[in-house]
Design a protein around this motif. Structure first.
Motif, PDB file in Angstrom:
ATOM      1  N   UNK A 290       0.852  -1.185   0.000  1.00 47.95           N
ATOM      2  CA  UNK A 290       0.000   0.000   0.000  1.00 47.95           C
ATOM      3  C   UNK A 290       0.887   1.235   0.000  1.00 47.95           C
ATOM      4  N   UNK A 291       0.632   2.131  -0.944  1.00 50.43           N
ATOM      5  CA  UNK A 291       1.390   3.364  -1.077  1.00 50.43           C
ATOM      6  C   UNK A 291       0.470   4.551  -0.813  1.00 50.43           C
ATOM      7  N   UNK A 292       1.022   5.611  -0.220  1.00 53.45           N
ATOM      8  CA  UNK A 292       0.281   6.840   0.011  1.00 53.45           C
ATOM      9  C   UNK A 292       0.969   7.981  -0.723  1.00 53.45           C
ATOM     10  N   UNK A 293       0.165   8.867  -1.275  1.00 50.54           N
ATOM     11  CA  UNK A 293       0.698   9.997  -2.019  1.00 50.54           C
ATOM     12  C   UNK A 293       0.980  11.155  -1.070  1.00 50.54           C
ATOM     13  N   UNK A 294       2.141  11.782  -1.262  1.00 52.95           N
ATOM     14  CA  UNK A 294       2.547  12.932  -0.452  1.00 52.95           C
ATOM     15  C   UNK A 294       2.856  14.107  -1.367  1.00 52.95           C
ATOM     16  N   UNK A 295       2.520  15.313  -0.915  1.00 58.55           N
ATOM     17  CA  UNK A 295       2.953  16.525  -1.590  1.00 58.55           C
ATOM     18  C   UNK A 295       4.257  16.949  -0.926  1.00 58.55           C
ATOM     19  N   UNK A 296       5.331  16.982  -1.701  1.00 60.24           N
ATOM     20  CA  UNK A 296       6.650  17.280  -1.153  1.00 60.24           C
ATOM     21  C   UNK A 296       7.061  18.673  -1.618  1.00 60.24           C
ATOM     22  N   UNK A 297       7.371  19.525  -0.670  1.00 56.19           N
ATOM     23  CA  UNK A 297       7.841  20.881  -0.964  1.00 56.19           C
ATOM     24  C   UNK A 297       9.353  20.919  -0.793  1.00 56.19           C
ATOM     25  N   UNK A 298      10.050  21.515  -1.774  1.00 56.82           N
ATOM     26  CA  UNK A 298      11.512  21.570  -1.725  1.00 56.82           C
ATOM     27  C   UNK A 298      11.974  23.015  -1.841  1.00 56.82           C
ATOM     28  N   UNK A 299      13.152  23.282  -1.281  1.00 51.31           N
ATOM     29  CA  UNK A 299      13.728  24.627  -1.397  1.00 51.31           C
ATOM     30  C   UNK A 299      14.562  24.722  -2.667  1.00 51.31           C
ATOM     31  N   UNK A 300      15.280  25.809  -2.844  1.00 48.90           N
ATOM     32  CA  UNK A 300      16.060  26.050  -4.048  1.00 48.90           C
ATOM     33  C   UNK A 300      17.160  25.036  -4.290  1.00 48.90           C
ATOM     34  N   UNK A 301      17.741  24.470  -3.225  1.00 48.41           N
ATOM     35  CA  UNK A 301      18.812  23.479  -3.369  1.00 48.41           C
ATOM     36  C   UNK A 301      18.295  22.058  -3.538  1.00 48.41           C
ATOM     37  N   UNK A 302      16.978  21.859  -3.448  1.00 48.89           N
ATOM     38  CA  UNK A 302      16.418  20.524  -3.588  1.00 48.89           C
ATOM     39  C   UNK A 302      16.202  19.804  -2.276  1.00 48.89           C
ATOM     40  N   UNK A 303      16.406  20.494  -1.145  1.00 48.17           N
ATOM     41  CA  UNK A 303      16.166  19.881   0.154  1.00 48.17           C
ATOM     42  C   UNK A 303      14.672  19.898   0.462  1.00 48.17           C
ATOM     43  N   UNK A 304      14.182  18.828   1.076  1.00 52.58           N
ATOM     44  CA  UNK A 304      12.765  18.722   1.409  1.00 52.58           C
ATOM     45  C   UNK A 304      12.471  19.626   2.603  1.00 52.58           C
ATOM     46  N   UNK A 305      11.508  20.541   2.430  1.00 47.72           N
ATOM     47  CA  UNK A 305      11.137  21.435   3.525  1.00 47.72           C
ATOM     48  C   UNK A 305       9.866  20.982   4.217  1.00 47.72           C
ATOM     49  N   UNK A 306       8.940  20.367   3.447  1.00 46.62           N
ATOM     50  CA  UNK A 306       7.680  19.954   4.040  1.00 46.62           C
ATOM     51  C   UNK A 306       7.093  18.806   3.226  1.00 46.62           C
ATOM     52  N   UNK A 307       6.470  17.845   3.934  1.00 47.30           N
ATOM     53  CA  UNK A 307       5.750  16.744   3.297  1.00 47.30           C
ATOM     54  C   UNK A 307       4.328  16.729   3.835  1.00 47.30           C
ATOM     55  N   UNK A 308       3.359  16.823   2.927  1.00 46.35           N
ATOM     56  CA  UNK A 308       1.954  16.830   3.330  1.00 46.35           C
ATOM     57  C   UNK A 308       1.287  15.586   2.745  1.00 46.35           C
ATOM     58  N   UNK A 309       0.742  14.684   3.587  1.00 48.15           N
ATOM     59  CA  UNK A 309       0.074  13.499   3.053  1.00 48.15           C
ATOM     60  C   UNK A 309      -1.277  13.867   2.438  1.00 48.15           C
ATOM     61  N   UNK A 310      -1.604  13.218   1.341  1.00 49.14           N
ATOM     62  CA  UNK A 310      -2.905  13.422   0.711  1.00 49.14           C
ATOM     63  C   UNK A 310      -3.797  12.232   1.036  1.00 49.14           C
ATOM     64  N   UNK A 311      -4.998  12.243   0.524  1.00 49.69           N
ATOM     65  CA  UNK A 311      -5.938  11.150   0.792  1.00 49.69           C
ATOM     66  C   UNK A 311      -5.871  10.055  -0.267  1.00 49.69           C
ATOM     67  N   UNK A 312      -4.917  10.120  -1.173  1.00 48.56           N
ATOM     68  CA  UNK A 312      -4.792   9.140  -2.256  1.00 48.56           C
ATOM     69  C   UNK A 312      -3.937   7.957  -1.823  1.00 48.56           C
ATOM     70  N   UNK A 313      -4.478   6.745  -2.015  1.00 48.66           N
ATOM     71  CA  UNK A 313      -3.764   5.503  -1.730  1.00 48.66           C
ATOM     72  C   UNK A 313      -3.749   4.646  -2.987  1.00 48.66           C
ATOM     73  N   UNK A 314      -2.685   3.888  -3.180  1.00 47.43           N
ATOM     74  CA  UNK A 314      -2.581   2.922  -4.265  1.00 47.43           C
ATOM     75  C   UNK A 314      -2.148   1.589  -3.682  1.00 47.43           C
TER      76      UNK A 314
END
Length: 109
Positions: free
Chosen positions: A73-97
């Motif tokens: 089971x996989x869950x979809x996340x919205x991943x926000x990155x800064x200018x260098x490509x570092x992850x700043x925030x991960x927000x889980x969505x309601x989508x599952x596969x």
């Protein structure tokens, strides 16, 4: 008996004419240019993705065995990155596969 060779000759003549019409040299395709130039290449963007636009990624949540199958089971996340490509925030969505595939290591049939 003479009609069979004549019909075969007419069939070959029709197929040859249709092949000519489909070719780039026919009078139907005279307005189109067919050259051997290399394909155009796109230049990569020089600007990196901003932190305002999220990238969606799927992450494995759980993996279990059910009736000789492995179910992931996989869950979809919205991943926000800064200018260098570092992850700043991960927000889980309601989508599952779910991925379901046969467990070949399972001895049971």
């Amino acid at each position: 008996m003479k009609t069979k060779p004549m019909a075969l000759f007419l069939l070959m003549l029709i197929l040859g004419f249709v092949a000519y019409l489909d070719s780039p040299f026919s009078f139907l395709n005279i307005n189109y240019s067919y050259t051997a130039e290399p394909a155009a290449t796109a230049q990569p963007m020089s600007k990196s993705v901003t932190s305002d636009t999220p990238v969606t990624e799927e992450k494995l949540v759980k993996k279990e065995k059910q009736n000789g199958y492995i179910v992931e089971t996989y869950r979809e996340y919205e991943v926000y990155k800064d200018g260098e490509g570092n992850v700043t925030k991960e927000v889980p969505t309601s989508e599952y596969d779910e991925l379901k595939f046969w467990d070949y290591k399972n001895k049971k049939k």
